[in-house]
Design a protein around this motif. Structure first.
Motif, mmCIF file in Angstrom:
data_model
loop_
_atom_site.group_PDB
_atom_site.id
_atom_site.type_symbol
_atom_site.label_atom_id
_atom_site.label_comp_id
_atom_site.label_asym_id
_atom_site.label_seq_id
_atom_site.Cartn_x
_atom_site.Cartn_y
_atom_site.Cartn_z
ATOM 1 N N ILE A 66 1.008 -1.353 0.356
ATOM 2 C CA ILE A 66 -0.102 -0.037 0.126
ATOM 3 C C ILE A 66 1.224 0.826 -0.414
ATOM 4 C CG2 ILE A 66 -0.268 0.552 2.155
ATOM 5 C CD1 ILE A 66 -3.011 0.594 -0.366
ATOM 6 N N GLU A 67 1.813 0.911 0.635
ATOM 7 C CA GLU A 67 3.151 2.317 0.478
ATOM 8 C C GLU A 67 3.623 2.994 -0.680
ATOM 9 O OE1 GLU A 67 3.159 0.994 4.451
ATOM 10 O OE2 GLU A 67 3.380 -0.337 2.856
ATOM 11 N N TYR A 88 -2.804 5.987 4.655
ATOM 12 C CA TYR A 88 -3.014 4.862 4.138
ATOM 13 C C TYR A 88 -2.993 3.835 5.097
ATOM 14 C CZ TYR A 88 1.875 5.510 5.173
ATOM 15 O OH TYR A 88 3.383 5.291 5.757
ATOM 16 N N GLU A 89 -3.324 2.823 4.918
ATOM 17 C CA GLU A 89 -3.642 1.273 5.953
ATOM 18 C C GLU A 89 -3.210 0.245 5.131
ATOM 19 O OE1 GLU A 89 -7.250 -1.005 8.600
ATOM 20 O OE2 GLU A 89 -7.309 1.364 7.198
ATOM 21 N N ALA A 90 -2.457 0.200 5.786
ATOM 22 C CA ALA A 90 -2.134 -1.827 5.310
ATOM 23 C C ALA A 90 -2.883 -2.948 6.043
ATOM 24 C CB ALA A 90 -0.021 -2.271 5.693
ATOM 25 N N ILE A 100 -5.077 -5.553 0.319
ATOM 26 C CA ILE A 100 -3.598 -5.203 0.805
ATOM 27 C C ILE A 100 -3.617 -3.950 1.541
ATOM 28 C CG2 ILE A 100 -2.008 -6.782 -0.612
ATOM 29 C CD1 ILE A 100 -1.047 -3.967 -1.916
ATOM 30 N N GLY A 101 -4.740 -3.094 1.021
ATOM 31 C CA GLY A 101 -5.279 -1.533 2.299
ATOM 32 C C GLY A 101 -5.724 -0.486 1.077
ATOM 33 N N GLU A 126 -9.732 1.702 -1.938
ATOM 34 C CA GLU A 126 -9.117 0.055 -1.657
ATOM 35 C C GLU A 126 -8.569 -0.884 -2.430
ATOM 36 O OE1 GLU A 126 -10.793 -2.980 1.726
ATOM 37 O OE2 GLU A 126 -11.958 -3.237 -0.065
ATOM 38 N N PHE A 127 -7.090 -1.599 -2.419
ATOM 39 C CA PHE A 127 -6.140 -2.042 -3.891
ATOM 40 C C PHE A 127 -5.835 -3.546 -3.373
ATOM 41 C CE2 PHE A 127 -6.181 2.363 -3.480
ATOM 42 C CZ PHE A 127 -6.147 3.148 -4.851
ATOM 43 N N ASP A 128 -5.666 -3.941 -4.306
ATOM 44 C CA ASP A 128 -5.313 -5.454 -4.423
ATOM 45 C C ASP A 128 -3.963 -5.140 -4.440
ATOM 46 O OD1 ASP A 128 -5.686 -5.670 -7.059
ATOM 47 O OD2 ASP A 128 -7.505 -7.282 -6.659
ATOM 48 N N MET A 129 -3.001 -6.520 -5.724
ATOM 49 C CA MET A 129 -1.895 -6.481 -5.675
ATOM 50 C C MET A 129 -1.563 -5.877 -7.423
ATOM 51 S SD MET A 129 0.260 -9.716 -4.321
ATOM 52 C CE MET A 129 -1.426 -11.135 -5.653
#
Length: 275
Positions: A66-67, A88-90, A100-101, A126-129
């Motif tokens: 997420i970074e 941001y949040e992991a 992932i975050g 929200e995001f995945d890989m």
């Protein structure tokens, strides 16, 4: 960034949105519902801006964090006037196919002096890989979710990328050529690698780490390799002498010939560009 002319009426942008506000205040200034209608339009606009940013962010597969998204979002937001990154949040222990975050955004839609307050809205995505969840084709509301704006919400600096950056340090090519040139007939792959490592200049970047070198000795020939893809050093010693080998970067990626000492010893006709 969204352009007004390409948008449907329910999602006005920029100057078009402000003109709509001005017209509403001028013609219907006595109607108590106008501020709510203006507020809804501004909120839809703000959500659309965040959704656009989120859709444009892409992951890198297994190693995405997420970074990474926070850093790329900071770059993307420089093209927009009003959205900013506020957090941001992991997600701990996220599975391979799971999000992932999330990133958190704030948007301030200015009133432009038409008798209404600036509209402030916050959203999370929200995001995945690989990118935004559920996917870039989803609606704005599925991509940019409402968030109660934290009282202390401020634009943040993106996290510093401390991941190792693998490099072939400057000067390594000359060292490898010298080592292969001076190698005795009974030299081993291990001794060649050890000498290159011992003499190799250190990387200069704060997070730079040297690739692991490798060598092979076969039938009186020596192949040496270090790196990957476009940053690949290949050197060989044959009966004809010591030579730095040049090959198309695409052939030196994993899954192709690869940046390996065996590749260094291949005949030149096997190291031609595939295109």
């Amino acid at each position: 960034m969204r352009r007004l002319g390409a948008l449907p009426p329910e999602r006005r942008r920029g100057a078009g949105f402000v003109l709509a506000v001005a017209a509403a205040v001028t013609v219907l200034s006595g109607c108590a519902l106008i501020p709510a209608a203006i507020d809804a339009d501004a909120h839809a606009f703000a959500r659309g801006e965040v959704a656009d940013v989120a859709r444009g962010l892409y992951g890198e597969g297994t190693f995405t964090t997420i970074e990474h998204y926070a850093r790329t979002a900071d770059e993307a937001l420089s093209q927009y006037s009003w959205p900013v990154l506020i957090g941001y949040e992991a997600y701990a222990d996220a599975g391979e196919d799971e999000p992932i975050g999330r990133l958190q955004f704030r948007v301030v839609v200015p009133s432009e002096g038409y008798g209404t307050d600036d509209h402030i809205a916050c959203f999370w995505s929200e995001f995945d890989m690989y990118g935004v969840v559920p996917d870039p084709t989803a609606s704005d509301t599925a991509v940019a979710h409402d968030l109660d704006c934290p009282a202390d919400a401020q634009q943040i600096e993106p996290p510093v990328d401390t991941d190792p950056v693998y490099v072939v340090p400057d000067g390594t090519e000359a060292i490898a050529v010298e080592v292969l040139t001076a190698a005795p007939p009974d030299a081993t792959a291990e001794s060649i690698v050890a000498e290159v490592i011992e003499r190799m200049p250190p990387p200069t970047g704060e997070y730079e780490v040297p690739f692991e070198p490798a060598a092979v000795v076969a039938d009186g020939e020596i192949g040496f390799a270090m790196g990957q893809g476009h940053d690949c050093l290949l050197v060989k010693r044959t009966a004809a002498g010591v030579e730095v080998v040049h090959a198309p970067a695409i052939l030196l990626e994993p899954g192709e010939l690869g940046c390996s000492p065996g590749t260094a010893l291949l005949p030149p006709d096997q190291l031609q560009s595939p295109h």
